[in-house]
Design a protein around this motif. Structure first.
Motif, PDB file in Angstrom:
ATOM      1  N   MET A  77      15.708   1.393  -7.977  1.00  0.00           N
ATOM      2  CA  MET A  77      14.464   0.451  -7.304  1.00  0.00           C
ATOM      3  C   MET A  77      13.499   1.599  -7.206  1.00  0.00           C
ATOM      4  SD  MET A  77      14.317  -2.052  -4.176  1.00  0.00           S
ATOM      5  CE  MET A  77      14.684  -0.847  -2.735  1.00  0.00           C
ATOM      6  N   HIS A  78      12.334   1.516  -7.970  1.00  0.00           N
ATOM      7  CA  HIS A  78      11.283   2.587  -7.695  1.00  0.00           C
ATOM      8  C   HIS A  78      10.383   1.985  -6.767  1.00  0.00           C
ATOM      9  CE1 HIS A  78       7.512   4.471  -8.616  1.00  0.00           C
ATOM     10  NE2 HIS A  78       8.038   5.471  -9.202  1.00  0.00           N
ATOM     11  N   THR A  79       9.971   2.713  -5.773  1.00  0.00           N
ATOM     12  CA  THR A  79       9.145   2.363  -4.634  1.00  0.00           C
ATOM     13  C   THR A  79       7.875   3.138  -4.427  1.00  0.00           C
ATOM     14  OG1 THR A  79      10.967   1.497  -3.374  1.00  0.00           O
ATOM     15  CG2 THR A  79       8.881   1.965  -2.016  1.00  0.00           C
ATOM     16  N   SER A  80       6.861   2.336  -4.714  1.00  0.00           N
ATOM     17  CA  SER A  80       5.279   2.854  -4.421  1.00  0.00           C
ATOM     18  C   SER A  80       4.716   2.779  -3.324  1.00  0.00           C
ATOM     19  CB  SER A  80       4.523   2.676  -5.652  1.00  0.00           C
ATOM     20  OG  SER A  80       4.895   3.032  -6.901  1.00  0.00           O
ATOM     21  N   VAL A  81       4.068   3.367  -2.551  1.00  0.00           N
ATOM     22  CA  VAL A  81       3.200   3.273  -1.020  1.00  0.00           C
ATOM     23  C   VAL A  81       1.739   3.399  -1.380  1.00  0.00           C
ATOM     24  CG1 VAL A  81       3.415   3.929   1.208  1.00  0.00           C
ATOM     25  CG2 VAL A  81       5.491   4.155   0.319  1.00  0.00           C
ATOM     26  N   ILE A  82       1.311   2.406  -1.017  1.00  0.00           N
ATOM     27  CA  ILE A  82      -0.312   2.548  -1.200  1.00  0.00           C
ATOM     28  C   ILE A  82      -0.818   2.610   0.189  1.00  0.00           C
ATOM     29  CG2 ILE A  82      -2.439   1.134  -1.668  1.00  0.00           C
ATOM     30  CD1 ILE A  82      -0.783  -0.277  -3.918  1.00  0.00           C
ATOM     31  N   ILE A  83      -1.536   3.543   0.606  1.00  0.00           N
ATOM     32  CA  ILE A  83      -2.219   3.760   1.922  1.00  0.00           C
ATOM     33  C   ILE A  83      -3.810   3.676   1.636  1.00  0.00           C
ATOM     34  CG2 ILE A  83      -2.480   5.236   3.840  1.00  0.00           C
ATOM     35  CD1 ILE A  83       0.300   6.525   3.291  1.00  0.00           C
ATOM     36  N   PRO A  84      -4.407   2.447   2.117  1.00  0.00           N
ATOM     37  CA  PRO A  84      -5.776   2.309   1.787  1.00  0.00           C
ATOM     38  C   PRO A  84      -6.536   3.210   3.068  1.00  0.00           C
ATOM     39  CG  PRO A  84      -4.998   0.358   3.000  1.00  0.00           C
ATOM     40  CD  PRO A  84      -3.717   1.285   2.345  1.00  0.00           C
ATOM     41  N   ALA A  85      -7.293   4.157   2.747  1.00  0.00           N
ATOM     42  CA  ALA A  85      -7.766   4.871   3.718  1.00  0.00           C
ATOM     43  C   ALA A  85      -9.325   5.231   3.523  1.00  0.00           C
ATOM     44  CB  ALA A  85      -7.075   6.463   3.859  1.00  0.00           C
ATOM     45  N   ALA A  86      -9.932   4.286   2.946  1.00  0.00           N
ATOM     46  CA  ALA A  86     -11.621   4.224   2.435  1.00  0.00           C
ATOM     47  C   ALA A  86     -12.423   3.804   3.922  1.00  0.00           C
ATOM     48  CB  ALA A  86     -11.712   3.462   1.294  1.00  0.00           C
ATOM     49  N   GLY A  87     -11.864   3.468   5.042  1.00  0.00           N
ATOM     50  CA  GLY A  87     -12.722   2.854   5.906  1.00  0.00           C
ATOM     51  C   GLY A  87     -13.230   3.725   6.725  1.00  0.00           C
ATOM     52  N   PHE A  88     -14.314   3.440   7.235  1.00  0.00           N
ATOM     53  CA  PHE A  88     -15.172   4.227   8.301  1.00  0.00           C
ATOM     54  C   PHE A  88     -15.027   4.311   9.697  1.00  0.00           C
ATOM     55  CE2 PHE A  88     -17.890   3.169   4.555  1.00  0.00           C
ATOM     56  CZ  PHE A  88     -18.702   4.496   4.279  1.00  0.00           C
ATOM     57  N   GLY A  89     -14.433   3.484  10.123  1.00  0.00           N
ATOM     58  CA  GLY A  89     -13.963   3.236  11.363  1.00  0.00           C
ATOM     59  C   GLY A  89     -14.806   3.009  12.577  1.00  0.00           C
ATOM     60  N   GLU A  90     -15.693   2.018  12.332  1.00  0.00           N
ATOM     61  CA  GLU A  90     -17.031   2.136  13.311  1.00  0.00           C
ATOM     62  C   GLU A  90     -16.583   1.683  14.699  1.00  0.00           C
ATOM     63  OE1 GLU A  90     -16.442   0.203  10.490  1.00  0.00           O
ATOM     64  OE2 GLU A  90     -18.104   0.349   9.236  1.00  0.00           O
ATOM     65  N   ARG A  91     -15.416   1.117  14.900  1.00  0.00           N
ATOM     66  CA  ARG A  91     -14.956   0.901  16.328  1.00  0.00           C
ATOM     67  C   ARG A  91     -14.389   2.100  16.931  1.00  0.00           C
ATOM     68  NH1 ARG A  91     -10.666  -3.943  15.610  1.00  0.00           N
ATOM     69  NH2 ARG A  91     -10.441  -2.923  13.514  1.00  0.00           N
ATOM     70  N   MET A  92     -14.334   3.042  16.464  1.00  0.00           N
ATOM     71  CA  MET A  92     -13.857   4.293  17.053  1.00  0.00           C
ATOM     72  C   MET A  92     -15.025   5.079  17.524  1.00  0.00           C
ATOM     73  SD  MET A  92     -11.319   6.295  17.861  1.00  0.00           S
ATOM     74  CE  MET A  92      -9.927   5.875  17.032  1.00  0.00           C
ATOM     75  N   GLY A  93     -16.347   4.970  16.981  1.00  0.00           N
ATOM     76  CA  GLY A  93     -17.377   5.565  17.367  1.00  0.00           C
ATOM     77  C   GLY A  93     -17.527   6.906  16.944  1.00  0.00           C
TER      78      GLY A  93
END
Length: 230
Positions: free
Chosen positions: A1-17
């Protein structure tokens, strides 16, 4: 069973300031995204990690990945305007193999247990779709448009959904194709899968598996970090 992990990391994080993306903020001198990637690097079930991020973050992220010897990370993928777009772009790079599994995880959830990763992936292999979640602690009330309480929901049946969420590759591809055709949008991959008639199984996770989106979350992350050495 081949497992790929996708990690979306394109956000800006406005709430973090913050002036930089929240995924690049550090906890105990280690960037959050590196802590997150390392969780999947350690997993015996994960074959490859696909990071989807902004093009202007490539150089920094490539340097960090090299420094921390994260060998399962594949060439970076340029992200889209929305999280959903970024996952779709990552999904295009997943190999088309029989019985493949795709696991999607938030870049800013760095305290995921290896046991949870294993259980979610194995459950997806068996049932087709699985999500990590924790039982709701608070009483949940549903309101009407006037702001008045309409009903009190049965807390015993309610869950706060987290990631990772894992799916057979064919199922997630079908869900994303249907969403593109219909114009359906979602911030949660399991919603798209539910929309094609597949009910994911719930894997009980840990309350430590927080999503770091605000300054308060970052403070809590600093307190949790000693429990989760890199």
């Amino acid at each position: 069973m081949h497992t790929s992990v996708i990690i979306p990391a394109a956000g800006f994080g406005e709430r973090m300031g913050s002036a930089i993306g929240k995924q690049f903020l550090s906890i105990d001198n280690v960037p959050i995204i590196i802590r997150t990637i390392a969780c999947f690097q350690r997993s015996r079930l994960v074959d490859e990690i696909i990071i989807v991020t902004r093009e202007d973050s490539f150089a920094l992220l490539e340097e960090l990945i090299s420094s921390f010897a994260l060998s399962k990370v594949r060439p970076l993928v340029k992200g889209g305007a929305r999280r959903q777009d970024s996952v779709a772009l990552g999904l295009r790079t997943v190999p088309d193999v029989q019985d493949g599994i795709v696991c999607v995880h938030d870049a800013v959830r760095p305290f995921i247990l290896d046991a949870t990763i294993t259980q979610v992936i194995e459950a997806a292999g068996h049932f087709g779709a699985a999500i990590a979640a924790v039982k709701a602690k608070d009483t949940i009330k549903q309101s009407g448009s006037d702001g008045r309480v309409q009903q009190t929901l049965d807390r015993s049946t309610l869950w706060n959904v987290q990631t990772p969420q894992a799916f057979r590759t064919s199922i997630l591809r079908e869900a994303y194709a249907q969403a593109e055709r219909s114009g359906r949008t979602a911030t949660d991959d399991s919603f798209l899968v539910e929309s094609i008639g597949i009910a994911p199984v719930i894997v009980e996770s840990s309350y430590d598996n927080i999503k770091i989106t605000t300054p308060d979350d970052l403070l809590l992350g600093q307190l949790l970090a000693p429990r989760y050495p890199l």
